[in-house]
Each structure stands twice: as structure tokens, then as C-alpha cells.
Design an enzyme around this catalytic site. Structure first.
Site, PDB file in Angstrom:
ATOM      1  CB  CYS A  30      -0.925  -0.060   1.221  1.00  0.00           C
ATOM      2  SG  CYS A  30      -1.479   1.522   1.877  1.00  0.00           S
ATOM      3  CB  CYS A  33       0.731   1.837   4.106  1.00  0.00           C
ATOM      4  SG  CYS A  33      -1.001   1.390   4.031  1.00  0.00           S
TER       5      CYS A  33
END
Lengths: 107, 307
Positions: A30, A33
Site C-alpha cells: 500500500c 501506507c
């Protein structure tokens, strides 16, 4: 350093913690993230752990935790106090903005 | 006074920084709210030359950032709040601090368009997602909707079938804009179902705190209907991030920053634009990087002519 929370230690480290806990749900794949990760680390190294404990949950390795806590998007940060979820912050953001959202717990 | 301030940190911004830094201009880059830009929410990038076996979008951006940093680029992890013209250059304000620069390179990119519904905002992170590659994982065995009709909608729908039981593509028209190859890939996928001539007018579940369904309207008959669904993704195009320079530079009829064809020069002397903020046509990582290079070379030339 931010703590590493897992299915095995979540009860002891998060739900039974005497101080509020910020949990960052993240994954390697991600992008946002990975932007937030270093910010979380920085904040973890700066805040007083007797006020707010900070750690991360890798959703790939702890899918059960994200399901249980209804995490449907990452990064999502949940705040637990006395074993209860009391706050939810969705998405990556600059450090100052995140600190402003955490201010009530750091006072 | 700085030589150049680069606003934005996608492939255009980092390429401009690499070139400007190597020309000894000591550029300053403001990374903005979404460092790395749109590539941070993509998975495999297979068409960026030099990476024979592809590279993950976030990895590509991380390498570009490191490369810019290696040549004395000053990186500031913050948003720029305003840009205005001053004598001999520009004044850039970020977090209450003022920076002066002889030139500015605008590489603020574009942001994915949202549906624009109140219920969408309320359920963001609770079944409404702005990033299929981030959040598809959480919809294992569930049913999801993707709104859109272009290549990226087809791509994301195909990606989501890795996790979801069923992916419904909701599109306002009868025909997709997507390329033939992408449409065929979607039509051949048994997990994907098409709902054409329809638009999402409301996302249901605000009362329970997570997405439970959507309200659809048929764009031909006007009839509305409800369907149960666990997740909603939108892939309905992008808007250039021009808020910072609205009123300062000329925009084209689509709202993108206007540059003199074949250059990165805007109508304001010393203000250059590159990447998706000025490109409604190609919008590729490689074209953004290419235009970032153009902007840095244009800046170099501009500064040389002013000394």
C-alpha cells in the site's frame, strides 16, 4: 520505535493497555501506507509513552485483526482506550496534521 | 533568493529536481499532501522504460526521490499554501513560512475525481475507497462496485476480481471509453458484471457506519433502484490540481494549466508547469517525467538569460 502488534499480543499490548494506544494498520503493497510509515515512526519516537502508545499492525499477517476491527481501507489508524475503540483516522497525512488529530491524547 | 522551487513530487517534480540539481541550481521541492503522487496508489508499472520486469509504483517514486536527493535537492515535506509574484520572482508560503524564488516549477499533478455524494464522504474508509490497490484486499469474497468507463476503471475492476466475489462496473453510458483490449478483458472475466446506463446517486449504510448498498438511477429511463453491495470504488477521471495558481496563470478549456506548445512555459514569466497539471492528453509517468526535464531545462535557460 513503534511497537509491532499482532494477533498474539493485541489483547495484552493494546486492549489491556493502561494508556491509550494508536494502532496503524498497514501493508507493504500500500503506497500511502509507506508514506505514513516513517511519520508514525517519528511520532512514536517523540511522544511520551506514558500518554500514548504507538504501534503498527501488518494486515497481511494479521488479517483477523483488520476484520475484527472493521478496517476496510489502509492506512487506517485506530485509537483504543480502556479496550474500546475511541477514534478512527483514515488515510495518510502530513505529520503536523496527524499530531493535531492526536492532540487530545497528548495533552 | 532560491533559483527554483518545485511544487509537487510525482515523476514530473522529481525529474525536474534531478535535472535542476545537476545543473547546480540547488532546487527546493515541496512534497505536498500526497508525496509521490498518483503512482503511490498503483501496483506494477510495466511501461516505464528501464525496468524490464516492471516496478511497483511506490518503489519507482522512492528511487526517484533518492536520486533527486543525491544531487543536493532540498526536500520539504509540506503543502504549499500560496504562490504569488513579487519583484524578480515569486513568493511561496508554506506552513506560515515564506520562501522567495526566481522561478517556480508547478508539478502538482491531478487528483482522482470523487462521486461528490454526501454519503460517499461519510462512508470513506468504511467501504468507500479511493484506492483499489490499497483496499481491494479487504473485500475478499465480497461484492463491490466500481464506477467508471475508462481504461483505469477496467484495470481496477480486473484487479478487484483477485479478491472480490463479484465486481459490478457501473457506467453512465451504453458504451465504454476504455480501449478495446481492456473492454475485452473485462467482458471475458466471469467475475465482472456490467451495469450500463446507470449512475450511483447514493451510497447506503451511513446509519450503520459501513457500506451496505447503493441507490442507482437509470440514466435513460430515470428509474431508481437499490442493490446490496459491500464496497464502492470510483474511477471517473482526474482533476488537475490548479487551486494554487488559479487567477495567476491561464488555464485551458479543460481547466489544465496552459503552456506554450513544445515548452513548459506558462503565461507568467518564470513560472513553468510540467506533468499532469498541464497534460490532459497523455498523463503517463514517462510523459510527466519528460515534461519535468523540459521544465528544468527551461528554468536553466531562463535564469541564464537573467544574469
Amino acid at each position: 520505535m513503534a511497537h509491532i502488534f499482532t494477533e498474539a499480543n493485541f489483547q495484552a499490548e493494546v486492549l489491556s493497555s493502561p494508556v491509550p494506544v494508536l494502532v496503524d494498520f498497514w501493508a507493504e503493497w500500500c503506497g500511502p501506507c509507506r508514506v505514513l510509515g516513517p511519520i508514525i515512526e517519528e511520532i512514536a519516537s517523540e511522544v511520551d509513552e506514558s500518554k500514548l502508545k504507538i504501534g503498527k499492525v501488518n494486515v497481511d499477517q494479521n488479517a483477523h485483526l483488520s476484520t475484527e476491527h472493521r478496517v476496510l481501507s489502509i492506512p487506517t489508524m485506530l485509537i483504543f482506550k480502556g479496550g474500546q475503540e475511541v477514534g478512527k483516522i483514515v488515510g495518510s497525512m502530513p505529520k503536523e496534521e496527524l499530531l493535531a488529530k492526536l492532540a487530545p491524547y497528548l495533552a | 533568493m532560491h533559483n527554483t522551487i518545485i511544487i509537487g513530487s510525482g515523476p514530473a517534480g522529481w525529474t525536474a529536481a534531478i535535472y535542476a540539481a545537476r545543473a547546480d541550481l540547488k532546487p527546493m521541492v515541496f512534497e505536498g499532501y500526497e508525496p509521490g503522487g498518483q503512482l503511490m496508489t498503483t501496483t506494477e508499472v510495466e511501461n516505464f522504460p528501464g525496468f524490464e520486469h516492471g516496478i511497483q509504483g511506490p518503489d519507482l517514486m522512492s528511487v526517484m526521490r533518492k536520486q533527486a536527493k543525491r544531487f543536493e535537492t532540498e526536500i520539504i515535506s509540506a503543502m504549499v499554501d500560496s504562490v504569488k509574484q513579487i519583484d524578480g520572482g515569486f513568493e511561496v508560503v508554506s506552513k506560515g513560512q515564506t520562501y522567495q524564488s526566481k522561478t517556480v516549477i508547478l508539478s502538482t499533478g491531478a487528483t482522482a475525481r470523487r462521486l461528490g455524494l454526501e454519503s460517499e464522504k461519510a462512508l470513506y474508509g468504511n467501504g468507500v475507497s479511493a484506492c483499489a490497490t490499497c483496499d481491494g484486499f479487504f473485500f475478499k469474497g465480497k461484492n463491490v462496485i466500481i464506477v467508471g468507463g475508462g481504461d483505469s476503471a477496467m484495470e481496477e475492476a480486473t484487479f478487484l476480481t483477485r479478491f472480490a466475489e463479484k465486481v459490478f462496473i457501473v457506467h453512465r453510458r451504453e458504451e465504454f471509453r476504455a480501449s478495446k483490449i481492456m473492454q475485452e478483458r473485462v467482458k471475458a472475466n466471469s467475475k465482472i458484471e456490467l451495469i450500463l446506463n446507470s449512475e450511483v446517486i447514493e451510497i447506503l449504510g451511513v446509519d450503520v457506519g459501513h457500506v451496505t448498498g447503493v441507490k442507482l438511477r437509470n440514466t435513460v429511463s430515470g428509474e431508481t433502484s437499490e442493490m446490496n453491495i459491500d464496497g464502492v470504488f470510483a474511477s471517473i477521471g482526474h482533476e488537475p490540481n490548479v487551486a494554487l495558481v488559479k487567477g495567476l496563470v491561464d488555464l485551458d478549456e479543460k481547466g489544465y494549466v496552459k503552456t506554450i506548445p513544445g515548452t513548459s512555459q506558462t503565461n507568467i514569466k518564470g513560472l513553468f508547469a510540467c506533468g499532469d497539471v498541464q497534460d490532459s492528453r497523455y498523463r503517463q509517468a514517462i510523459t510527466a517525467a519528460g515534461s519535468g526535464c523540459m521544465a528544468a531545462l527551461d528554468v536553466e535557460k531562463f535564469l541564464a538569460g537573467h544574469e
